[in-house]
Design an enzyme around this catalytic site. Sequence first.
Site, PDB file in Angstrom:
ATOM      1  N   ASP A  56       1.102  -1.060   0.067  1.00 47.40           N
ATOM      2  CA  ASP A  56       0.041   0.096   0.076  1.00 47.40           C
ATOM      3  C   ASP A  56       0.730   1.356  -0.116  1.00 47.40           C
ATOM      4  OD1 ASP A  56      -1.694   1.998   0.379  1.00 47.40           O
ATOM      5  OD2 ASP A  56      -2.753   1.256   2.249  1.00 47.40           O
ATOM      6  N   ASN A  83       3.319   6.045 -11.134  1.00 51.27           N
ATOM      7  CA  ASN A  83       1.869   5.684 -11.861  1.00 51.27           C
ATOM      8  C   ASN A  83       0.627   5.520 -10.933  1.00 51.27           C
ATOM      9  OD1 ASN A  83       0.056   4.877 -14.153  1.00 51.27           O
ATOM     10  ND2 ASN A  83       0.252   2.937 -13.119  1.00 51.27           N
ATOM     11  N   TYR A 150      -9.170  14.862  -6.113  1.00 48.82           N
ATOM     12  CA  TYR A 150      -8.254  14.318  -7.443  1.00 48.82           C
ATOM     13  C   TYR A 150      -7.485  15.369  -8.289  1.00 48.82           C
ATOM     14  CZ  TYR A 150      -7.036  11.429 -11.494  1.00 48.82           C
ATOM     15  OH  TYR A 150      -6.378  10.622 -12.306  1.00 48.82           O
ATOM     16  N   LYS A 154      -3.318  15.809  -8.385  1.00 51.02           N
ATOM     17  CA  LYS A 154      -2.633  15.426  -9.784  1.00 51.02           C
ATOM     18  C   LYS A 154      -2.019  17.029 -10.130  1.00 51.02           C
ATOM     19  CE  LYS A 154      -3.493  11.282 -10.850  1.00 51.02           C
ATOM     20  NZ  LYS A 154      -2.352  10.457 -10.386  1.00 51.02           N
TER      21      LYS A 154
END
Length: 260
Positions: A56, A83, A150, A154
């Site tokens: 994790d 990634n 999110y 990013k």
Amino acid sequence: MQLHLTGKTAVVTGASRGIGLATVRALTAEGVRVVGAARTVTPELKEVAAAAVAADLATPEGVAALIDTAHAELGGIDLLVNNVGGGDDVEPVGFLDATDAQWEAVLALNLLSAVRVTRAALPGLIERRGSVVNVSSINSRLPAAGPAPYSAAKAALAALGKSLAEEFGPRGVRVNTVSPGVVRTAIWEDPEGFGGKVAAGAGAEHGAFLRQIPEVFGITSGRITEPDEVAALITFLLSDAAANIVGADHVIDGGTVKTL
């Protein structure tokens, strides 16, 4: 084109499926020995990677286990692909409905995992004059296109790539970012995943929703991106063929982003 990657070693996170698995396959095909990490190791990853690590990466302990295994299996790290991202805590909800726990989980997986993995790998990458690719998203450029946690994570990941490139580029480590648009992965194709939830929220049948994505998202090419296409870009950026590409953010989205 000769990429001259034979004999190199690499770590790829989020490697069990989608872009990560495609990247492991692409690097392996170029002669790279790859350690792939994921929360759940799939048979497909075991088949292609030199070693697969169940970890994790939202936790410091998971990162330590990955890097320790990579050094033991590979003897050192030349290439790193951060990634891992998305996650079950990315929900198609508005800002007021996103809880602190969701914010923390999304930031831990999409940003802090890259911070920790890169920090742990950097001494070897500096010694070997290695290369790093962080996988961000067009949400960093179109923040309103997705959930705020999110998009923010990013955008921060893309900024991190610039900072790392500036600090460590003079020491021989190239850091670049790849920002995909919609990619044909489980995030969109799983009826229980993010795409399925978006479709349900719109009152649309999931299959029909997927077919309409190119039109709804204004994708110039008329189709969504395949994982292999993203993997090919990542592999190129890691190679010496891209030796003077440093600190760049490469969008691969079929023309979704219309701005300069």
